[in-house]
Write a protein that holds these residues in place. Structure first.
Motif, PDB file in Angstrom:
ATOM      1  N   ALA A   1      54.972  34.553  46.975  1.00  0.00           N
ATOM      2  CA  ALA A   1      54.479  34.901  47.119  1.00  0.00           C
ATOM      3  C   ALA A   1      53.182  34.644  47.009  1.00  0.00           C
ATOM      4  CB  ALA A   1      54.309  36.144  47.180  1.00  0.00           C
ATOM      5  N   SER A   2      52.706  34.392  48.364  1.00  0.00           N
ATOM      6  CA  SER A   2      50.145  33.942  47.728  1.00  0.00           C
ATOM      7  C   SER A   2      49.599  35.223  47.250  1.00  0.00           C
ATOM      8  CB  SER A   2      49.456  33.939  49.193  1.00  0.00           C
ATOM      9  OG  SER A   2      48.427  33.936  49.396  1.00  0.00           O
ATOM     10  N   GLN A   3      49.146  35.349  46.328  1.00  0.00           N
ATOM     11  CA  GLN A   3      49.153  37.237  46.090  1.00  0.00           C
ATOM     12  C   GLN A   3      47.434  37.061  45.201  1.00  0.00           C
ATOM     13  OE1 GLN A   3      51.232  37.011  41.432  1.00  0.00           O
ATOM     14  NE2 GLN A   3      52.560  36.567  42.542  1.00  0.00           N
ATOM     15  N   GLY A   4      47.298  38.073  45.501  1.00  0.00           N
ATOM     16  CA  GLY A   4      45.249  38.317  45.567  1.00  0.00           C
ATOM     17  C   GLY A   4      45.305  38.394  43.629  1.00  0.00           C
ATOM     18  N   SER A   5      43.927  37.918  43.280  1.00  0.00           N
ATOM     19  CA  SER A   5      43.559  38.411  42.344  1.00  0.00           C
ATOM     20  C   SER A   5      41.765  37.862  41.986  1.00  0.00           C
ATOM     21  CB  SER A   5      43.656  37.168  41.606  1.00  0.00           C
ATOM     22  OG  SER A   5      43.841  37.516  39.696  1.00  0.00           O
ATOM     23  N   PHE A   6      41.224  39.534  41.635  1.00  0.00           N
ATOM     24  CA  PHE A   6      39.912  39.465  41.594  1.00  0.00           C
ATOM     25  C   PHE A   6      39.601  40.615  40.060  1.00  0.00           C
ATOM     26  CE2 PHE A   6      39.985  43.580  42.055  1.00  0.00           C
ATOM     27  CZ  PHE A   6      39.140  44.123  41.747  1.00  0.00           C
ATOM     28  N   GLY A   7      38.302  39.359  39.140  1.00  0.00           N
ATOM     29  CA  GLY A   7      37.711  41.173  38.507  1.00  0.00           C
ATOM     30  C   GLY A   7      36.511  40.277  37.913  1.00  0.00           C
ATOM     31  N   VAL A   8      35.860  41.033  36.736  1.00  0.00           N
ATOM     32  CA  VAL A   8      34.204  41.476  36.183  1.00  0.00           C
ATOM     33  C   VAL A   8      34.750  40.525  34.659  1.00  0.00           C
ATOM     34  CG1 VAL A   8      32.532  42.589  35.911  1.00  0.00           C
ATOM     35  CG2 VAL A   8      34.055  43.478  38.345  1.00  0.00           C
ATOM     36  N   VAL A   9      33.914  39.794  34.646  1.00  0.00           N
ATOM     37  CA  VAL A   9      33.499  39.474  32.677  1.00  0.00           C
ATOM     38  C   VAL A   9      32.231  39.691  32.357  1.00  0.00           C
ATOM     39  CG1 VAL A   9      33.636  37.733  31.794  1.00  0.00           C
ATOM     40  CG2 VAL A   9      35.229  37.588  32.889  1.00  0.00           C
ATOM     41  N   ALA A  10      31.994  40.699  31.199  1.00  0.00           N
ATOM     42  CA  ALA A  10      30.680  40.267  30.777  1.00  0.00           C
ATOM     43  C   ALA A  10      30.771  40.633  29.437  1.00  0.00           C
ATOM     44  CB  ALA A  10      30.780  42.569  30.828  1.00  0.00           C
ATOM     45  N   SER A  11      29.451  40.005  29.402  1.00  0.00           N
ATOM     46  CA  SER A  11      29.867  39.216  27.322  1.00  0.00           C
ATOM     47  C   SER A  11      27.948  39.867  27.314  1.00  0.00           C
ATOM     48  CB  SER A  11      29.615  38.352  27.504  1.00  0.00           C
ATOM     49  OG  SER A  11      29.937  37.607  26.570  1.00  0.00           O
ATOM     50  N   TYR A  12      27.892  40.504  26.113  1.00  0.00           N
ATOM     51  CA  TYR A  12      26.730  40.456  25.633  1.00  0.00           C
ATOM     52  C   TYR A  12      25.998  39.055  24.646  1.00  0.00           C
ATOM     53  CZ  TYR A  12      22.859  43.299  22.468  1.00  0.00           C
ATOM     54  OH  TYR A  12      22.099  43.463  22.249  1.00  0.00           O
ATOM     55  N   SER A  13      24.486  38.662  25.324  1.00  0.00           N
ATOM     56  CA  SER A  13      24.334  37.994  25.089  1.00  0.00           C
ATOM     57  C   SER A  13      22.537  37.752  25.019  1.00  0.00           C
ATOM     58  CB  SER A  13      25.237  36.644  26.149  1.00  0.00           C
ATOM     59  OG  SER A  13      24.294  35.290  25.492  1.00  0.00           O
ATOM     60  N   GLY A  14      22.188  38.151  23.888  1.00  0.00           N
ATOM     61  CA  GLY A  14      20.835  38.506  23.941  1.00  0.00           C
ATOM     62  C   GLY A  14      20.496  39.575  24.814  1.00  0.00           C
ATOM     63  N   GLY A  15      22.003  40.395  25.028  1.00  0.00           N
ATOM     64  CA  GLY A  15      21.298  41.941  25.759  1.00  0.00           C
ATOM     65  C   GLY A  15      22.609  42.258  26.485  1.00  0.00           C
ATOM     66  N   PRO A  16      22.939  43.149  26.444  1.00  0.00           N
ATOM     67  CA  PRO A  16      23.379  44.012  27.111  1.00  0.00           C
ATOM     68  C   PRO A  16      24.511  43.695  28.522  1.00  0.00           C
ATOM     69  CG  PRO A  16      22.148  46.177  26.937  1.00  0.00           C
ATOM     70  CD  PRO A  16      21.635  44.028  26.544  1.00  0.00           C
ATOM     71  N   ASP A  17      25.039  43.487  28.927  1.00  0.00           N
ATOM     72  CA  ASP A  17      24.971  42.892  30.160  1.00  0.00           C
ATOM     73  C   ASP A  17      26.778  43.849  31.100  1.00  0.00           C
ATOM     74  OD1 ASP A  17      26.082  41.137  32.724  1.00  0.00           O
ATOM     75  OD2 ASP A  17      28.026  40.102  30.836  1.00  0.00           O
ATOM     76  N   SER A  18      26.672  44.054  31.971  1.00  0.00           N
ATOM     77  CA  SER A  18      27.549  44.984  32.997  1.00  0.00           C
ATOM     78  C   SER A  18      27.787  44.064  34.842  1.00  0.00           C
ATOM     79  CB  SER A  18      27.223  46.293  32.799  1.00  0.00           C
ATOM     80  OG  SER A  18      26.673  46.863  32.039  1.00  0.00           O
ATOM     81  N   GLY A  19      28.770  44.442  34.696  1.00  0.00           N
ATOM     82  CA  GLY A  19      29.049  44.542  36.034  1.00  0.00           C
ATOM     83  C   GLY A  19      30.776  45.196  37.044  1.00  0.00           C
ATOM     84  N   SER A  20      29.923  45.121  38.288  1.00  0.00           N
ATOM     85  CA  SER A  20      30.986  46.183  38.917  1.00  0.00           C
ATOM     86  C   SER A  20      31.176  45.106  40.302  1.00  0.00           C
ATOM     87  CB  SER A  20      31.046  47.571  38.893  1.00  0.00           C
ATOM     88  OG  SER A  20      30.575  48.141  38.178  1.00  0.00           O
ATOM     89  N   VAL A  21      32.345  45.088  41.078  1.00  0.00           N
ATOM     90  CA  VAL A  21      32.820  44.699  42.240  1.00  0.00           C
ATOM     91  C   VAL A  21      33.865  45.416  42.946  1.00  0.00           C
ATOM     92  CG1 VAL A  21      34.241  43.081  41.456  1.00  0.00           C
ATOM     93  CG2 VAL A  21      33.055  42.737  43.739  1.00  0.00           C
ATOM     94  N   SER A  22      33.593  45.639  43.703  1.00  0.00           N
ATOM     95  CA  SER A  22      34.557  45.593  45.007  1.00  0.00           C
ATOM     96  C   SER A  22      35.252  45.382  46.400  1.00  0.00           C
ATOM     97  CB  SER A  22      33.719  47.347  45.787  1.00  0.00           C
ATOM     98  OG  SER A  22      34.152  48.521  44.820  1.00  0.00           O
ATOM     99  N   VAL A  23      36.684  45.157  46.564  1.00  0.00           N
ATOM    100  CA  VAL A  23      37.326  44.113  47.383  1.00  0.00           C
ATOM    101  C   VAL A  23      37.651  45.281  47.753  1.00  0.00           C
ATOM    102  CG1 VAL A  23      36.490  42.168  45.589  1.00  0.00           C
ATOM    103  CG2 VAL A  23      38.518  42.996  45.638  1.00  0.00           C
ATOM    104  N   GLY A  24      38.804  43.922  49.134  1.00  0.00           N
ATOM    105  CA  GLY A  24      40.551  44.126  49.362  1.00  0.00           C
ATOM    106  C   GLY A  24      40.837  43.025  49.319  1.00  0.00           C
ATOM    107  N   LEU A  25      41.566  43.373  48.918  1.00  0.00           N
ATOM    108  CA  LEU A  25      43.034  42.444  47.603  1.00  0.00           C
ATOM    109  C   LEU A  25      44.768  42.450  48.896  1.00  0.00           C
ATOM    110  CD1 LEU A  25      42.610  41.327  45.302  1.00  0.00           C
ATOM    111  CD2 LEU A  25      43.925  43.528  43.992  1.00  0.00           C
ATOM    112  N   SER A  26      45.252  41.156  49.028  1.00  0.00           N
ATOM    113  CA  SER A  26      45.748  40.847  49.883  1.00  0.00           C
ATOM    114  C   SER A  26      47.225  40.056  49.151  1.00  0.00           C
ATOM    115  CB  SER A  26      45.217  41.068  51.084  1.00  0.00           C
ATOM    116  OG  SER A  26      44.855  39.285  51.134  1.00  0.00           O
ATOM    117  N   ALA A  27      48.217  40.166  49.035  1.00  0.00           N
ATOM    118  CA  ALA A  27      49.326  39.583  48.918  1.00  0.00           C
ATOM    119  C   ALA A  27      49.867  39.013  50.114  1.00  0.00           C
ATOM    120  CB  ALA A  27      49.811  39.871  48.111  1.00  0.00           C
TER     121      ALA A  27
END
Length: 216
Positions: A144-170
């Motif tokens: 099937a045609s699958q949907g996928s998404f994500g958020v990556v955070a990595s401490y590099s010289g300081g704090p890192d954060s990420g957030s996202v909202s999406v409409g996902l489908s398959a």
């Protein structure tokens, strides 16, 4: 001069030919010899053509009568925190339907999704992902045609954060045999963290659409 009559098509044309055949039958009552033989041959050819056209019309009628559409939704909600590596799990409402014959079927699964990742200290990282999928009769459709998404955070010289909202489908398009079937959406969450990182994914408001199309 009056406008010529538009040509007749489909069932109307078949009716016209039936009238023509009936008139030919009436003419046989007064015909004889070679004239009758020729008329009989024409009559048989006309009947064969009528049967061919009627078969096409029946096929088109069966196609249209078998076409159905279903839609179902819920306010279901599911969420996962770090760490998690989950196999596919059913999510949202299911839809049952029955096919009169083998048919092409289109299935679409849609939902709202949210993901967040945080890396607030040295050496921390977080990867938060969510994939949408489709199950047919309990079996995950890997093609099937699958949907996928994500958020990556990595401490590099300081704090890192990420957030996202999406409409996902398959989406899945394939052939199902005659008989009863059940379809449902599914999800695969994946959250990996290191060094004190954190992640979170959430799914809400799933919708399932099923379109039963032409005979296979």
């Amino acid at each position: 001069m009056a406008d010529p009559k538009p040509p007749r098509h489909g069932a109307a044309l078949v009716v016209d030919k039936i009238v023509e055949v009936r008139r030919t039958v009436e003419s046989l009552a007064v015909a004889s010899g070679t004239e009758r033989d020729n008329t009989v041959a024409k009559l048989k050819a006309a009947i064969a053509e009528l049967e061919r056209q009627q078969s096409i019309i029946n096929s088109q009628q069966n196609d249209l009568l078998g076409r159905l559409a279903y839609s179902t939704a819920s306010q279901a909600r599911a969420s996962w925190g770090a760490p998690v590596q989950s196999s596919s799990q059913a999510f949202g409402p299911s839809q049952s339907f029955e096919l009169d014959r083998a048919r092409v079927v289109s299935i679409t699964f849609q939902l709202s999704a949210f993901a967040t990742s945080h890396a607030r200290q040295g050496g921390a990282s977080a990867n938060s992902w969510l994939s949408s999928q489709i199950r047919v009769d309990g079996t995950l459709q890997n093609f099937a045609s699958q949907g996928s998404f994500g958020v990556v955070a990595s401490y590099s010289g300081g704090p890192d954060s990420g957030s996202v909202s999406v409409g996902l489908s398959a989406r899945w398009l394939g052939i199902l045999p005659a008989g009863a079937h059940v379809v449902q959406g599914a999800l695969s969450p994946s959250i990996s963290v290191t060094g004190g990182g954190s992640g979170y994914v959430e799914a809400t408001n799933p919708h399932l659409f099923v379109d039963v199309l032409q005979p296979a």
